[in-house]
Design a protein around this motif. Structure first.
Motif, short mmCIF file in Angstrom:
data_model
loop_
_atom_site.label_atom_id
_atom_site.label_comp_id
_atom_site.label_asym_id
_atom_site.label_seq_id
_atom_site.Cartn_x
_atom_site.Cartn_y
_atom_site.Cartn_z
N PHE A 299 0.79 -1.09 0.14
CA PHE A 299 -0.33 0.28 0.15
C PHE A 299 0.51 1.50 0.07
O PHE A 299 2.35 1.24 -0.68
CB PHE A 299 -0.82 0.23 1.08
N SER A 300 0.30 2.16 0.73
CA SER A 300 1.94 3.47 0.37
C SER A 300 2.58 3.54 1.63
O SER A 300 2.37 3.28 2.43
CB SER A 300 0.43 5.04 1.14
N VAL A 301 3.97 3.62 0.34
CA VAL A 301 5.51 2.95 1.17
C VAL A 301 5.65 4.69 1.41
O VAL A 301 5.48 5.13 0.50
CB VAL A 301 5.83 1.75 0.15
N TYR A 302 6.62 4.65 2.32
CA TYR A 302 6.93 6.35 2.90
C TYR A 302 8.30 5.48 3.37
O TYR A 302 8.28 4.15 4.59
CB TYR A 302 6.14 6.65 2.97
N GLY A 303 8.91 6.57 3.95
CA GLY A 303 9.93 6.67 4.60
C GLY A 303 11.42 6.84 4.27
O GLY A 303 11.64 6.37 3.09
N GLU A 304 12.57 7.16 5.42
CA GLU A 304 13.49 7.14 4.76
C GLU A 304 14.46 6.05 3.99
O GLU A 304 14.29 5.40 3.93
CB GLU A 304 14.45 7.47 5.71
N PRO A 305 15.31 6.45 3.01
CA PRO A 305 16.07 7.93 2.32
C PRO A 305 14.65 8.60 1.80
O PRO A 305 15.50 8.41 0.51
CB PRO A 305 16.78 7.50 2.39
N GLN A 306 13.63 8.02 1.21
CA GLN A 306 12.44 8.43 0.07
C GLN A 306 12.96 10.08 -0.22
O GLN A 306 12.70 10.59 0.39
CB GLN A 306 10.69 8.34 0.33
N THR A 307 12.96 10.36 -1.88
CA THR A 307 12.75 11.63 -2.50
C THR A 307 12.17 11.34 -3.03
O THR A 307 11.89 10.71 -3.84
CB THR A 307 14.12 12.53 -2.62
N VAL A 308 11.98 13.23 -2.78
CA VAL A 308 10.75 13.69 -4.67
C VAL A 308 11.27 14.31 -5.69
O VAL A 308 12.49 14.28 -5.94
CB VAL A 308 9.80 14.29 -3.57
N LYS A 309 10.35 13.83 -6.75
CA LYS A 309 10.84 14.01 -8.26
C LYS A 309 9.87 14.71 -8.58
O LYS A 309 8.06 15.12 -8.15
CB LYS A 309 11.02 13.36 -8.81
N GLU A 310 10.54 16.13 -9.46
CA GLU A 310 9.43 17.29 -9.69
C GLU A 310 8.04 16.76 -10.88
O GLU A 310 8.75 15.86 -11.38
CB GLU A 310 10.36 18.28 -11.17
N GLY A 311 6.65 17.22 -10.38
CA GLY A 311 6.39 16.81 -11.66
C GLY A 311 4.80 14.81 -11.04
O GLY A 311 4.39 15.06 -11.06
N SER A 312 5.89 14.95 -10.19
CA SER A 312 5.61 13.27 -9.16
C SER A 312 3.99 14.33 -7.90
O SER A 312 4.48 14.63 -7.90
CB SER A 312 6.64 12.98 -8.14
N HIS A 313 3.21 13.49 -8.29
CA HIS A 313 1.93 13.61 -7.22
C HIS A 313 2.47 12.42 -5.51
O HIS A 313 1.32 12.85 -5.30
CB HIS A 313 0.75 13.18 -7.90
N SER A 314 2.92 11.27 -5.94
CA SER A 314 3.00 10.19 -4.81
C SER A 314 4.38 11.03 -3.77
O SER A 314 4.29 11.78 -3.55
CB SER A 314 3.98 9.02 -5.30
N TRP A 315 3.87 9.85 -2.55
CA TRP A 315 5.36 10.18 -1.25
C TRP A 315 4.67 11.20 -0.84
O TRP A 315 5.33 12.18 -0.75
CB TRP A 315 6.53 10.42 -1.80
N VAL A 316 3.47 11.14 -0.17
CA VAL A 316 2.97 12.18 0.79
C VAL A 316 3.44 13.13 1.60
O VAL A 316 3.97 14.13 2.45
CB VAL A 316 1.48 12.26 0.94
N VAL A 317 3.96 11.58 2.18
CA VAL A 317 5.36 11.70 3.95
C VAL A 317 6.49 12.77 3.16
O VAL A 317 6.82 13.78 4.32
CB VAL A 317 5.35 10.93 4.36
N ALA A 318 7.14 12.37 2.13
CA ALA A 318 8.12 12.91 1.99
C ALA A 318 8.01 14.17 0.66
O ALA A 318 9.13 15.48 1.80
CB ALA A 318 9.01 12.35 0.21
N TRP A 319 6.70 14.55 0.35
CA TRP A 319 6.42 16.26 -0.07
C TRP A 319 6.34 17.17 0.74
O TRP A 319 7.26 17.78 0.54
CB TRP A 319 4.92 15.90 -1.06
N MET A 320 5.19 16.53 1.71
CA MET A 320 5.09 17.19 2.91
C MET A 320 6.72 17.54 3.60
O MET A 320 6.64 18.78 4.07
CB MET A 320 3.93 16.96 3.99
N ALA A 321 7.18 17.07 4.32
CA ALA A 321 7.88 17.04 5.20
C ALA A 321 9.16 17.84 4.35
O ALA A 321 10.01 19.03 4.86
CB ALA A 321 8.67 15.59 5.27
N MET A 322 9.70 17.80 2.81
CA MET A 322 10.51 18.50 2.15
C MET A 322 10.44 19.64 1.84
O MET A 322 10.68 21.12 2.36
CB MET A 322 11.23 17.92 0.74
N ARG A 323 8.72 20.44 1.78
CA ARG A 323 8.35 21.46 1.56
C ARG A 323 8.44 22.46 2.88
O ARG A 323 8.45 23.24 2.65
CB ARG A 323 6.86 21.40 1.24
N ALA A 324 8.17 21.42 4.15
CA ALA A 324 7.82 22.36 5.48
C ALA A 324 9.22 22.81 5.85
O ALA A 324 9.47 23.74 5.92
CB ALA A 324 7.71 21.40 6.46
#
Length: 199
Positions: free
Chosen positions: A44-69
């Motif tokens: 299901f929705s996998v998250y956790g370190e060392p996940q990083t985000v990619k431009e244009g992607s909408h997956s990986w909610v935890v990584a997106w929000m943590a990096m933006r914050a």
């Protein structure tokens, strides 16, 4: 909110989803005929370190929000963040995968790998804000086709593996934030540029 069980008929809505369904069918067909032990796992929705985000992607909610914050950017809540996901920490994913390879009860099974608990996108944003108190929320329209989500039915998984995930979303978010705070190069250049332009 829906609970997805392994026996529910599949109706893929994307090439990606269809490729996963095809892979399960091919695995059962080829290995089953050869009488080779096999298990298909549905993460299901996998998250956790060392996940990083990619431009244009909408997956990986935890990584997106943590990096933006971390960069002082607002946290986007599409549709108010009411969508729910079954977030599973990568460490639990790894444990489940190993168990699925070894447990006799997993042989020739298709197993959901999830927690069976629903967490909304807004809940994740609030957990992130515990670590970055100045983080702002920004409500945005719900993109077309963005599912409201659901959770994994995990009865078959817990029976076959004699196990269930142990890392809560709150703990997993805290671990991700700690990793991010200690790994500045993980912040991608495109997000750094956005933060610089917004400053």
């Amino acid at each position: 909110m829906q609970t997805w069980n392994e026996d529910r008929p599949l109706a893929p809505l994307s090439v990606y989803a269809n490729s996963k369904a095809w892979g399960e069918a091919q695995t059962a067909l080829v290995l089953g005929k050869a009488n080779v032990s096999h298990t298909s796992v549905r993460y299901f929705s996998v998250y956790g370190e060392p996940q990083t985000v990619k431009e244009g992607s909408h997956s990986w909610v935890v990584a997106w929000m943590a990096m933006r914050a971390k960069l002082g950017l607002p946290l986007h809540l599409n549709g108010g963040g009411r969508q729910v996901r079954d977030f599973v920490h990568v460490e639990d994913i790894a444990e489940a995968t190993i168990r699925a390879m070894l447990a006799p009860g997993a042989d020739r099974q298709t197993l959901n790998i999830g927690t069976g608990r629903a967490t909304s996108v807004r809940d994740v944003a609030q957990l992130i804000r515990r670590h970055y108190p100045d983080a702002e929320f920004q409500d945005r329209p719900l993109p077309e086709g963005d599912p409201l989500g659901g959770t994994a039915g995990i009865a078959r998984m817990t029976a076959a593996l004699d196990w269930e995930p142990t890392i809560t979303v709150a703990e997993g978010v805290a671990r991700y934030v700690a990793w991010l705070d200690n790994t500045p190069p993980a912040l991608p250049d495109f997000l750094r540029r956005e933060a610089a332009e917004a400053a």
